[in-house]
Write a protein that holds these residues in place. Sequence first.
Motif, PDB file in Angstrom:
ATOM      1  N   ALA A  25       0.625  -1.135  -0.270  1.00 38.64           N
ATOM      2  CA  ALA A  25       0.007   0.134   0.186  1.00 38.64           C
ATOM      3  C   ALA A  25       0.825   1.210   0.083  1.00 38.64           C
ATOM      4  CB  ALA A  25      -0.519  -0.134   0.785  1.00 38.64           C
ATOM      5  N   LEU A  26       1.975   1.308   0.760  1.00 34.86           N
ATOM      6  CA  LEU A  26       2.761   2.313   0.965  1.00 34.86           C
ATOM      7  C   LEU A  26       3.661   2.496  -0.484  1.00 34.86           C
ATOM      8  CD1 LEU A  26       4.065   2.068   4.807  1.00 34.86           C
ATOM      9  CD2 LEU A  26       1.795   4.287   3.629  1.00 34.86           C
ATOM     10  N   ASP A  27       3.535   2.041  -0.872  1.00 33.50           N
ATOM     11  CA  ASP A  27       4.874   1.576  -2.626  1.00 33.50           C
ATOM     12  C   ASP A  27       3.767   2.227  -3.373  1.00 33.50           C
ATOM     13  OD1 ASP A  27       7.270   1.163  -1.328  1.00 33.50           O
ATOM     14  OD2 ASP A  27       6.764  -1.342  -1.718  1.00 33.50           O
ATOM     15  N   THR A  28       2.430   1.794  -3.053  1.00 33.39           N
ATOM     16  CA  THR A  28       1.840   2.184  -3.433  1.00 33.39           C
ATOM     17  C   THR A  28       0.784   3.989  -3.807  1.00 33.39           C
ATOM     18  OG1 THR A  28       0.786   0.065  -4.332  1.00 33.39           O
ATOM     19  CG2 THR A  28      -0.936   1.844  -5.163  1.00 33.39           C
ATOM     20  N   LEU A  29       1.523   3.964  -2.585  1.00 33.88           N
ATOM     21  CA  LEU A  29       1.214   5.532  -2.281  1.00 33.88           C
ATOM     22  C   LEU A  29       2.386   6.261  -2.385  1.00 33.88           C
ATOM     23  CD1 LEU A  29      -0.713   4.901   0.676  1.00 33.88           C
ATOM     24  CD2 LEU A  29      -2.310   6.436  -0.728  1.00 33.88           C
ATOM     25  N   HIS A  30       3.307   6.087  -2.575  1.00 36.14           N
ATOM     26  CA  HIS A  30       4.301   6.871  -2.534  1.00 36.14           C
ATOM     27  C   HIS A  30       4.290   7.218  -4.321  1.00 36.14           C
ATOM     28  CE1 HIS A  30       9.143   7.242  -2.418  1.00 36.14           C
ATOM     29  NE2 HIS A  30       8.547   8.440  -1.987  1.00 36.14           N
ATOM     30  N   GLN A  31       3.767   6.357  -5.037  1.00 33.82           N
ATOM     31  CA  GLN A  31       4.550   5.855  -6.373  1.00 33.82           C
ATOM     32  C   GLN A  31       3.617   6.936  -6.903  1.00 33.82           C
ATOM     33  OE1 GLN A  31       6.832   4.971  -7.938  1.00 33.82           O
ATOM     34  NE2 GLN A  31       6.402   5.915  -9.783  1.00 33.82           N
ATOM     35  N   LEU A  35     -12.562  10.673   3.210  1.00 34.22           N
ATOM     36  CA  LEU A  35     -12.418   9.100   3.223  1.00 34.22           C
ATOM     37  C   LEU A  35     -10.996   9.075   4.036  1.00 34.22           C
ATOM     38  CD1 LEU A  35     -11.724   9.552  -0.936  1.00 34.22           C
ATOM     39  CD2 LEU A  35     -13.876   9.269   0.798  1.00 34.22           C
ATOM     40  N   PHE A  36     -11.615   8.745   5.359  1.00 29.79           N
ATOM     41  CA  PHE A  36     -10.775   7.507   6.251  1.00 29.79           C
ATOM     42  C   PHE A  36     -11.319   6.255   6.729  1.00 29.79           C
ATOM     43  CE2 PHE A  36     -12.623  12.240   8.791  1.00 29.79           C
ATOM     44  CZ  PHE A  36     -11.664  12.641   7.658  1.00 29.79           C
ATOM     45  N   MET A  37     -10.055   5.624   6.303  1.00 33.11           N
ATOM     46  CA  MET A  37      -9.801   4.408   6.955  1.00 33.11           C
ATOM     47  C   MET A  37      -8.751   4.358   7.591  1.00 33.11           C
ATOM     48  SD  MET A  37      -9.957   3.225   3.187  1.00 33.11           S
ATOM     49  CE  MET A  37     -10.755   4.834   2.477  1.00 33.11           C
ATOM     50  N   ASP A  38      -8.508   2.651   8.188  1.00 37.92           N
ATOM     51  CA  ASP A  38      -7.405   1.608   8.454  1.00 37.92           C
ATOM     52  C   ASP A  38      -6.449   1.522   7.354  1.00 37.92           C
ATOM     53  OD1 ASP A  38      -7.660   1.793  11.685  1.00 37.92           O
ATOM     54  OD2 ASP A  38      -8.880   0.002  10.816  1.00 37.92           O
ATOM     55  N   LEU A  39      -5.198   1.800   7.396  1.00 35.61           N
ATOM     56  CA  LEU A  39      -3.957   0.908   6.142  1.00 35.61           C
ATOM     57  C   LEU A  39      -4.561  -0.167   5.957  1.00 35.61           C
ATOM     58  CD1 LEU A  39      -2.393   2.254   3.968  1.00 35.61           C
ATOM     59  CD2 LEU A  39      -1.092   1.448   5.417  1.00 35.61           C
ATOM     60  N   THR A  40      -4.933  -0.454   6.916  1.00 37.03           N
ATOM     61  CA  THR A  40      -5.066  -2.392   6.199  1.00 37.03           C
ATOM     62  C   THR A  40      -6.596  -3.015   5.798  1.00 37.03           C
ATOM     63  OG1 THR A  40      -6.123  -2.994   8.572  1.00 37.03           O
ATOM     64  CG2 THR A  40      -3.954  -3.086   8.545  1.00 37.03           C
ATOM     65  N   ALA A  41      -7.147  -1.795   5.719  1.00 33.77           N
ATOM     66  CA  ALA A  41      -8.174  -1.988   4.742  1.00 33.77           C
ATOM     67  C   ALA A  41      -7.532  -2.483   2.900  1.00 33.77           C
ATOM     68  CB  ALA A  41      -9.078  -0.526   4.382  1.00 33.77           C
ATOM     69  N   LEU A  42      -6.287  -1.906   2.904  1.00 28.73           N
ATOM     70  CA  LEU A  42      -5.686  -1.779   1.377  1.00 28.73           C
ATOM     71  C   LEU A  42      -4.171  -3.285   1.819  1.00 28.73           C
ATOM     72  CD1 LEU A  42      -5.152   1.722   0.772  1.00 28.73           C
ATOM     73  CD2 LEU A  42      -7.056   0.590   0.544  1.00 28.73           C
ATOM     74  N   GLY A  43      -5.468  -4.649   1.286  1.00 30.77           N
ATOM     75  CA  GLY A  43      -4.676  -5.776   1.597  1.00 30.77           C
ATOM     76  C   GLY A  43      -5.334  -6.567   2.817  1.00 30.77           C
ATOM     77  N   ILE A  44      -5.533  -5.725   3.671  1.00 32.84           N
ATOM     78  CA  ILE A  44      -6.549  -6.700   4.756  1.00 32.84           C
ATOM     79  C   ILE A  44      -7.996  -7.134   4.832  1.00 32.84           C
ATOM     80  CG2 ILE A  44      -6.587  -7.309   7.469  1.00 32.84           C
ATOM     81  CD1 ILE A  44      -3.395  -8.129   6.216  1.00 32.84           C
ATOM     82  N   SER A  45      -8.329  -6.266   4.986  1.00 33.11           N
ATOM     83  CA  SER A  45      -9.888  -6.162   4.468  1.00 33.11           C
ATOM     84  C   SER A  45      -9.631  -6.418   3.130  1.00 33.11           C
ATOM     85  CB  SER A  45     -10.350  -5.253   5.681  1.00 33.11           C
ATOM     86  OG  SER A  45      -9.956  -4.443   6.736  1.00 33.11           O
ATOM     87  N   ASN A  67      -7.652  -6.444  -6.381  1.00 33.93           N
ATOM     88  CA  ASN A  67      -7.047  -5.447  -7.272  1.00 33.93           C
ATOM     89  C   ASN A  67      -7.521  -3.753  -6.288  1.00 33.93           C
ATOM     90  OD1 ASN A  67      -6.920  -6.628  -9.666  1.00 33.93           O
ATOM     91  ND2 ASN A  67      -8.017  -7.104 -10.376  1.00 33.93           N
ATOM     92  N   ILE A  68      -7.268  -3.993  -5.481  1.00 26.13           N
ATOM     93  CA  ILE A  68      -7.747  -2.648  -4.496  1.00 26.13           C
ATOM     94  C   ILE A  68      -6.901  -1.848  -4.533  1.00 26.13           C
ATOM     95  CG2 ILE A  68      -6.387  -3.600  -2.638  1.00 26.13           C
ATOM     96  CD1 ILE A  68      -9.996  -1.447  -1.867  1.00 26.13           C
ATOM     97  N   LEU A  69      -5.480  -1.782  -4.805  1.00 28.12           N
ATOM     98  CA  LEU A  69      -4.612  -0.805  -4.622  1.00 28.12           C
ATOM     99  C   LEU A  69      -4.961  -0.213  -6.783  1.00 28.12           C
ATOM    100  CD1 LEU A  69      -1.546  -2.098  -3.090  1.00 28.12           C
ATOM    101  CD2 LEU A  69      -3.135  -0.553  -2.025  1.00 28.12           C
ATOM    102  N   ASP A  70      -5.574  -0.919  -7.544  1.00 25.91           N
ATOM    103  CA  ASP A  70      -5.575  -0.895  -8.740  1.00 25.91           C
ATOM    104  C   ASP A  70      -6.823   0.589  -9.211  1.00 25.91           C
ATOM    105  OD1 ASP A  70      -3.865  -1.839  -9.742  1.00 25.91           O
ATOM    106  OD2 ASP A  70      -5.174  -3.904 -10.297  1.00 25.91           O
ATOM    107  N   PHE A  71      -7.751  -0.144  -8.030  1.00 23.57           N
ATOM    108  CA  PHE A  71      -8.321   0.762  -7.513  1.00 23.57           C
ATOM    109  C   PHE A  71      -8.140   2.772  -7.583  1.00 23.57           C
ATOM    110  CE2 PHE A  71     -11.345   2.911  -4.313  1.00 23.57           C
ATOM    111  CZ  PHE A  71     -12.939   3.018  -5.745  1.00 23.57           C
ATOM    112  N   LEU A  72      -7.711   2.257  -6.185  1.00 24.05           N
ATOM    113  CA  LEU A  72      -7.213   3.658  -5.844  1.00 24.05           C
ATOM    114  C   LEU A  72      -6.186   4.147  -6.067  1.00 24.05           C
ATOM    115  CD1 LEU A  72      -6.798   5.360  -2.369  1.00 24.05           C
ATOM    116  CD2 LEU A  72      -4.436   3.635  -2.112  1.00 24.05           C
TER     117      LEU A  72
END
Length: 467
Positions: free
Chosen positions: A51-57, A239-249, A255-260
């Motif tokens: 998730a962090l790699d995606t956000l950084h990119q 849009l507030f959420m736990d970071l674990t939503a991306l990959g765990i929940s 493809n949640i990261l592609d959506f983001l």
Amino acid sequence: MKTICLYFEIHQVIHLRRYRFFDIGTDHYYYDNYENERSIADIVERSYMPALDTLHQMILDGGKYFKLAFSLSGVGIESLEQYAPQVLEKLSQLAETGCVEFLAEPYSHGLASLANEESFKDEVKRQCKKIEEYFNQTPKVLRNSSLIYSNDIGVLATQMGFKGMLTEGAKHVLGWKSPHYLYHCIDAPKLKLLLRDITMSDDISLRFANTEWEGYPLFADTFVDRIAALPDEEQFIGLFMDLTALGISQPLSSNILDFLRAIPVYAKQRGINFSTPTEVCMKMKSISPLDVPDILSWMDEERDVSTWLGNPMQREAFEKLYSVADRVRITNDPRLNQDWDYLQASNNFRFMSTKSTNVGIDRGIYSSPFDAFTNYMNILGDFINRVNNLYPEEIDNDELNSLLTTIRNQGEEIEMKEKEISRLQAKIEEYETEQIESSSKSISRKPSTRKSAPKKKSTTKESSSKK
């Protein structure tokens, strides 16, 4: 122009070990090291790092157009320090982009704001120091554990100097109002309130991969279209959420990261910006006060604190824990402080919940809420005994505070005197060295007074006799 405020929370559950009644008084270590290491390694691999790699990119691709915010509990930071320092390193890289804001929150991710004002303030201050240490930022916006908020908590936030605070855009508080405006605390008008859009946030964090959800599949362009279709005067979307939503929940396979990754692309096409919470507070004006006399949170349908304090077991554990809050804060013992932080974490009380909820509870080692309560109370009993053994119950808090203040003052005075003694000793040594060097130079410069023995002159007699 509409703006999206994207925020992620990072907290790590500290797993307690199985602690029996007979362990009380004999064993003061309460944690399951294996499970703590295993669980954080799993989360880091499946969620945090991808998730962090995606956000950084996304930040790099957007050329500072894309912005977001994080908060980390102090307990979460400690876990990352021990088991996953690469996450903190990645977050530091994100901070260096200038597109990421770090918010304040309670150190323990606990419920101190509901029980003890001074403990709450102390926790927030300690967490802010951690944020400054790692990310070179001084938090200006506060996010309480699970978005817990009330008018009274808003006043505390203002007293601590925060410009804004995040909380839930709950219908029973807003009524006919929209969460897409900036509000302010009714009892502290300087404190801006940024509300979470429940539906849009949960569409991503709770429902995205649910094939039975009527909105499935959710595409980035249609999601952004919903935001663009809001009335022109509704300018803020939280849009507030736990970071674990991306990959765990929501697993990576969904493809949640592609959506983001696609959201900023479509948002930019529709003239929608991204802003950090502080930017929202600085650029936008509040439209009205928000009156929240009762406690509000982002948990369950009720949006209250019943997840943690809804049954007698939870309330008993809560009251017993905070019965020693002042003593722990006053004594300021490092080992007690660490255990205090871990025992305050809200998940300890959530494990005791008997509520029916749409969001499942992973109770870990516990087979039931009563099992969680029993184990926690055994640990808490030992912890309170340690506090009382250090400082007997007969000494009330005021007397203890006075006593410890005297001890600390005496300690500081002794430390100052020791420094003065060390300084004088160094002076003496320096003086003695100078004296020795001065004496050596004086001796070397002094002319020699010793006369050499005269040579024997040969006489005529001696010469004649030798002949």
